[in-house]
Design a protein around this motif. Structure first.
Motif, PDB file in Angstrom:
ATOM      1  N   PHE A 153      67.848 122.607  43.923  1.00 21.45           N
ATOM      2  CA  PHE A 153      68.570 123.012  44.000  1.00 21.45           C
ATOM      3  C   PHE A 153      69.398 121.471  42.834  1.00 21.45           C
ATOM      4  N   ARG A 154      70.434 121.217  42.183  1.00 17.10           N
ATOM      5  CA  ARG A 154      70.675 120.500  41.463  1.00 17.10           C
ATOM      6  C   ARG A 154      72.387 120.495  41.352  1.00 17.10           C
ATOM      7  N   GLN A 155      72.513 118.466  40.796  1.00 19.27           N
ATOM      8  CA  GLN A 155      74.440 118.121  41.404  1.00 19.27           C
ATOM      9  C   GLN A 155      74.244 117.327  40.239  1.00 19.27           C
ATOM     10  N   THR A 156      75.677 117.026  39.484  1.00 15.28           N
ATOM     11  CA  THR A 156      75.333 116.315  38.829  1.00 15.28           C
ATOM     12  C   THR A 156      76.834 116.210  39.774  1.00 15.28           C
ATOM     13  N   CYS A 195      65.143 119.314  47.045  1.00 16.02           N
ATOM     14  CA  CYS A 195      64.820 120.355  47.160  1.00 16.02           C
ATOM     15  C   CYS A 195      65.184 121.068  49.050  1.00 16.02           C
ATOM     16  N   GLY A 196      65.416 122.122  49.216  1.00 11.70           N
ATOM     17  CA  GLY A 196      66.140 122.449  51.117  1.00 11.70           C
ATOM     18  C   GLY A 196      65.292 123.596  51.256  1.00 11.70           C
ATOM     19  N   ALA A 197      65.223 123.705  52.546  1.00 10.28           N
ATOM     20  CA  ALA A 197      65.176 124.183  53.509  1.00 10.28           C
ATOM     21  C   ALA A 197      65.865 125.521  54.485  1.00 10.28           C
ATOM     22  N   TRP A 251      67.660 119.454  52.930  1.00 11.98           N
ATOM     23  CA  TRP A 251      67.520 119.006  52.382  1.00 11.98           C
ATOM     24  C   TRP A 251      67.244 117.635  51.764  1.00 11.98           C
ATOM     25  N   GLY A 252      65.789 117.476  51.316  1.00 12.29           N
ATOM     26  CA  GLY A 252      65.746 115.798  50.982  1.00 12.29           C
ATOM     27  C   GLY A 252      66.826 114.748  49.812  1.00 12.29           C
ATOM     28  N   SER A 310      54.330 122.078  50.791  1.00  9.67           N
ATOM     29  CA  SER A 310      54.640 121.261  49.250  1.00  9.67           C
ATOM     30  C   SER A 310      55.531 122.873  48.298  1.00  9.67           C
ATOM     31  N   VAL A 311      56.043 121.764  47.653  1.00  8.74           N
ATOM     32  CA  VAL A 311      56.317 123.193  46.742  1.00  8.74           C
ATOM     33  C   VAL A 311      57.033 121.936  45.732  1.00  8.74           C
TER      34      VAL A 311
END
Length: 122
Positions: free
Chosen positions: A37-40, A96-98, A112-113, A78-79
């Protein structure tokens, strides 16, 4: 619990490429799906791509189809997210999420990382 650590972010010019990595510790194999995912600032976390640990099924947001590729390594610890043809609008903190479900919803991911910054200059 599971810990995820992202790396590989940085500054790149528009049209360039970056490869992000997500390293897992703990017991990540208990989760079926890994996602990016990404976030601003001021915006909700946006789905980018996901991959199933078993079988390797992938899915991408329309905004990144044909440009980004998500993958998992042979050890499944890892991904990665290969990002090509980067655009300024790709600038964000990438997480990164699981989780246990193939979902675009942030709420369906349990871990989440801390994120890695990607900045694309014009």
């Amino acid at each position: 619990q599971v810990q995820l650590v992202e790396s590989g972010g940085g500054l790149v010019q528009a049209g360039g490429s970056l490869r992000l990595s997500c390293a897992a510790s703990g017991r990540p194999f208990g989760f079926h799906v890994m996602a990016w995912f990404r976030q601003t600032p001021g915006k909700k976390r946006e789905f980018v791509a996901r991959v199933a640990w078993s079988g390797g099924s992938t899915y991408y947001a329309d905004s990144v189809k044909g440009r980004f590729t998500i993958s998992r390594d042979n050890a499944r610890d890892s991904v990665h997210l290969q990002m090509n043809s980067l655009k300024p609008e790709d600038t964000a903190v990438y997480y990164c999420g699981a989780g246990n479900f193939m979902s675009d919803d942030e709420a369906r991911y349990a871990y989440w990382g801390q994120g890695t910054q990607v900045t694309v200059s014009s």
